[in-house]
Design a protein around this motif. Structure first.
Motif, PDB file in Angstrom:
ATOM      1  N   ALA A   8       0.834  -1.202   0.000  1.00  0.00           N
ATOM      2  CA  ALA A   8       0.000   0.000   0.000  1.00  0.00           C
ATOM      3  C   ALA A   8       0.872   1.258   0.000  1.00  0.00           C
ATOM      4  O   ALA A   8       0.568   2.235  -0.705  1.00  0.00           O
ATOM      5  N   ASN A   9       1.975   1.251   0.767  1.00  0.00           N
ATOM      6  CA  ASN A   9       2.896   2.380   0.782  1.00  0.00           C
ATOM      7  C   ASN A   9       3.512   2.607  -0.587  1.00  0.00           C
ATOM      8  O   ASN A   9       3.695   3.741  -1.040  1.00  0.00           O
ATOM      9  N   TYR A  10       3.840   1.495  -1.242  1.00  0.00           N
ATOM     10  CA  TYR A  10       4.433   1.596  -2.582  1.00  0.00           C
ATOM     11  C   TYR A  10       3.435   2.226  -3.562  1.00  0.00           C
ATOM     12  O   TYR A  10       3.778   3.134  -4.327  1.00  0.00           O
ATOM     13  N   LYS A  11       2.188   1.754  -3.536  1.00  0.00           N
ATOM     14  CA  LYS A  11       1.163   2.294  -4.437  1.00  0.00           C
ATOM     15  C   LYS A  11       0.928   3.781  -4.147  1.00  0.00           C
ATOM     16  O   LYS A  11       0.780   4.594  -5.070  1.00  0.00           O
ATOM     17  N   TYR A  12       0.907   4.123  -2.858  1.00  0.00           N
ATOM     18  CA  TYR A  12       0.690   5.529  -2.490  1.00  0.00           C
ATOM     19  C   TYR A  12       1.834   6.407  -2.987  1.00  0.00           C
ATOM     20  O   TYR A  12       1.617   7.532  -3.445  1.00  0.00           O
ATOM     21  N   SER A  13       3.071   5.881  -2.908  1.00  0.00           N
ATOM     22  CA  SER A  13       4.229   6.659  -3.378  1.00  0.00           C
ATOM     23  C   SER A  13       4.143   6.913  -4.877  1.00  0.00           C
ATOM     24  O   SER A  13       4.576   7.961  -5.361  1.00  0.00           O
ATOM     25  N   VAL A  14       3.580   5.944  -5.625  1.00  0.00           N
ATOM     26  CA  VAL A  14       3.398   6.132  -7.064  1.00  0.00           C
ATOM     27  C   VAL A  14       2.391   7.251  -7.318  1.00  0.00           C
ATOM     28  O   VAL A  14       2.626   8.160  -8.131  1.00  0.00           O
ATOM     29  N   LEU A  15       1.240   7.185  -6.632  1.00  0.00           N
ATOM     30  CA  LEU A  15       0.219   8.218  -6.804  1.00  0.00           C
ATOM     31  C   LEU A  15       0.740   9.588  -6.385  1.00  0.00           C
ATOM     32  O   LEU A  15       0.467  10.608  -7.042  1.00  0.00           O
ATOM     33  N   TYR A  19       1.169  12.997  -8.683  1.00  0.00           N
ATOM     34  CA  TYR A  19       0.476  14.224  -8.271  1.00  0.00           C
ATOM     35  C   TYR A  19       1.454  15.396  -8.160  1.00  0.00           C
ATOM     36  O   TYR A  19       1.166  16.505  -8.645  1.00  0.00           O
ATOM     37  N   LYS A  20       2.612  15.150  -7.556  1.00  0.00           N
ATOM     38  CA  LYS A  20       3.583  16.230  -7.363  1.00  0.00           C
ATOM     39  C   LYS A  20       4.202  16.687  -8.672  1.00  0.00           C
ATOM     40  O   LYS A  20       4.429  17.871  -8.895  1.00  0.00           O
ATOM     41  N   ASN A  21       4.473  15.713  -9.569  1.00  0.00           N
ATOM     42  CA  ASN A  21       5.159  16.045 -10.821  1.00  0.00           C
ATOM     43  C   ASN A  21       4.187  16.331 -11.969  1.00  0.00           C
ATOM     44  O   ASN A  21       4.624  16.734 -13.052  1.00  0.00           O
ATOM     45  N   LYS A  22       2.892  16.062 -11.730  1.00  0.00           N
ATOM     46  CA  LYS A  22       1.879  16.279 -12.756  1.00  0.00           C
ATOM     47  C   LYS A  22       2.273  15.619 -14.086  1.00  0.00           C
ATOM     48  O   LYS A  22       2.144  16.204 -15.162  1.00  0.00           O
ATOM     49  N   THR A  25       2.413   9.772 -17.271  1.00  0.00           N
ATOM     50  CA  THR A  25       3.192   8.907 -18.180  1.00  0.00           C
ATOM     51  C   THR A  25       4.601   8.691 -17.660  1.00  0.00           C
ATOM     52  O   THR A  25       5.113   7.569 -17.627  1.00  0.00           O
ATOM     53  N   GLY A  26       5.244   9.770 -17.224  1.00  0.00           N
ATOM     54  CA  GLY A  26       6.610   9.653 -16.694  1.00  0.00           C
ATOM     55  C   GLY A  26       6.660   8.829 -15.423  1.00  0.00           C
ATOM     56  O   GLY A  26       7.589   8.053 -15.208  1.00  0.00           O
ATOM     57  N   THR A  27       5.644   8.979 -14.589  1.00  0.00           N
ATOM     58  CA  THR A  27       5.591   8.209 -13.347  1.00  0.00           C
ATOM     59  C   THR A  27       5.436   6.726 -13.628  1.00  0.00           C
ATOM     60  O   THR A  27       6.118   5.889 -13.026  1.00  0.00           O
ATOM     61  N   CYS A  28       4.537   6.397 -14.565  1.00  0.00           N
ATOM     62  CA  CYS A  28       4.326   4.982 -14.906  1.00  0.00           C
ATOM     63  C   CYS A  28       5.600   4.376 -15.487  1.00  0.00           C
ATOM     64  O   CYS A  28       5.932   3.222 -15.206  1.00  0.00           O
ATOM     65  N   ARG A  29       6.318   5.150 -16.289  1.00  0.00           N
ATOM     66  CA  ARG A  29       7.563   4.641 -16.861  1.00  0.00           C
ATOM     67  C   ARG A  29       8.616   4.438 -15.774  1.00  0.00           C
ATOM     68  O   ARG A  29       9.357   3.449 -15.779  1.00  0.00           O
ATOM     69  N   LEU A  30       8.700   5.372 -14.842  1.00  0.00           N
ATOM     70  CA  LEU A  30       9.695   5.284 -13.769  1.00  0.00           C
ATOM     71  C   LEU A  30       9.425   4.097 -12.846  1.00  0.00           C
ATOM     72  O   LEU A  30      10.336   3.366 -12.471  1.00  0.00           O
ATOM     73  N   PHE A  31       8.151   3.868 -12.507  1.00  0.00           N
ATOM     74  CA  PHE A  31       7.803   2.817 -11.556  1.00  0.00           C
ATOM     75  C   PHE A  31       7.486   1.486 -12.230  1.00  0.00           C
ATOM     76  O   PHE A  31       7.082   0.536 -11.577  1.00  0.00           O
ATOM     77  N   ASN A  32       7.645   1.450 -13.550  1.00  0.00           N
ATOM     78  CA  ASN A  32       7.510   0.178 -14.283  1.00  0.00           C
ATOM     79  C   ASN A  32       6.091  -0.397 -14.170  1.00  0.00           C
ATOM     80  O   ASN A  32       5.894  -1.579 -13.927  1.00  0.00           O
ATOM     81  N   ILE A  33       5.090   0.478 -14.328  1.00  0.00           N
ATOM     82  CA  ILE A  33       3.705   0.029 -14.315  1.00  0.00           C
ATOM     83  C   ILE A  33       2.981   0.630 -15.520  1.00  0.00           C
ATOM     84  O   ILE A  33       3.466   1.583 -16.142  1.00  0.00           O
TER      85      ILE A  33
END
Length: 338
Positions: A8-15, A19-22, A25-33
């Motif tokens: 749950a902590n991992y999923k929250y860190s992704v969200l 949110y912070k970086n707006k 796409t970049g977040t999904c690429r970074l976290f491999n999801i």
């Protein structure tokens, strides 16, 4: 912290990162999801809050026909004395003692314990016998295991990397995969390319491997590869971009002995898992028109492999790779041998 809380902590860190970086796409690429997984997490968070990020508890399956534990103990004790006997022989011999267990029931007991093969029973008997007899065959098999097993003492101790030819997809051409796996935890990563050049091998380390280790705060000590041109130069005193980058990050580059692919058997086995459980299935269901589309589906399977799928190997023994990857063993480990 429990496994569910860590996930749950991992999923929250992704969200939170998106949110912070707006930049979803970049977040999904970074976290491999994939974006699909991201929006699923976001929807559950908006609906249920933080608790919605925890995995749903599955009800424990009821096995009314499973043999009782006291009978399992009888079977295990029997094979210590007679490891070469198979399920039918064991069933018949136990009947003479007034113990009725079917051949099928005995097979399932052995299967759950990983003892359905004669060689496995020989090793089990050797390890549990009070007066073990060291046979020539046992010694030969032990030596084989030493040759193929890779020692890793904590997460980040060794990362095994390999280039895997996936196949040819109409419209995309030849597809290659850079694959890697943490030798301590079996935590795996993969990314697809249209070439197997050094640029691909280096991109995989930069965009997949290092970001994941950095995310969990785990230093990466060493990477093991074969002697392919994408990883090393064959010129004496030559310089290679892949090795130069690893050196700049303080990562040791080790290479297997020439013509000894078993030395990197962990990642070879991971390639086989991806082939059998991912590629052979999705290629029948879907026609891919872009490399990114294939990578999105691969990322979803990698997430399942690392965070959902139990691993039956001798290192994990039924654990999930994520559990082993984050068990904190490095903090408690002794200095590296040698």
């Amino acid at each position: 912290m429990t496994k569910d809380e860590r996930i749950a902590n991992y999923k929250y860190s992704v969200l939170e990162h998106a949110y912070k970086n707006k930049n979803i796409t970049g977040t999904c690429r970074l976290f491999n999801i994939s974006r699909t997984i991201y929006y699923e997490w976001l929807m559950r968070f908006n609906k249920y809050g933080y608790l919605g990020l925890k995995d749903k508890e599955r009800s424990k399956p009821q096995m009314p026909n499973q043999i009782k534990s006291r009978y399992e103990a009888i079977i295990y004790n029997y094979i210590i004395d007679y490891p070469t006997h198979g399920p039918r022989r064991i069933s018949n011999e136990l009947k003479t003692q007034g113990i009725i267990i079917s051949e099928t029931g005995i097979y399932h007991v052995l299967k759950r314990k990983g003892l359905n093969h004669r060689l496995d029973r020989l090793f089990y008997a050797q390890e549990h016998s009070d007066n073990p007899a060291i046979t020539g065959r046992y010694l030969r098999e032990v030596e084989k295991k030493k040759e193929t097993h890779i020692e890793a003492f904590y997460p980040g101790y060794l990362f095994c990397q390999d280039t895997f030819y996936v196949g040819t997809i109409k419209g995309l051409g030849r597809i290659y995969q850079q694959t890697g796996i943490d030798a301590y935890s079996n935590f795996g990563l993969a990314k697809v390319y249209t070439t197997k050049k050094a640029e691909s091998a280096l991109d995989f380390v930069k965009t997949k491997v290092i970001p994941v280790y950095d995310l969990f705060g785990i230093p990466l000590d060493r990477i093991l590869t074969d002697n392919g041109k994408e990883y090393t130069t064959h010129w004496k005193n030559g310089k290679h971009d892949y090795e130069i980058f690893l050196a700049s990050r303080g990562i040791t580059h080790s290479r297997i002995k020439p013509r000894c692919p078993k030395s990197n058997g962990m990642v070879e086995r991971f390639n086989r898992t991806l082939l059998e459980e991912f590629y052979q299935i999705v290629m029948l269901r879907k026609v891919y028109t872009s490399l990114g589309e294939l990578q999105d589906d691969l990322d979803q399977f990698i997430y399942y492999y690392n965070f959902k799928r139990t691993n039956q190997g001798y290192r994990l023994k039924g654990k999930i790779p994520y559990q082993k990857f984050t068990d904190g063993k490095r903090k408690l480990s002794l200095p590296e041998p040698g």
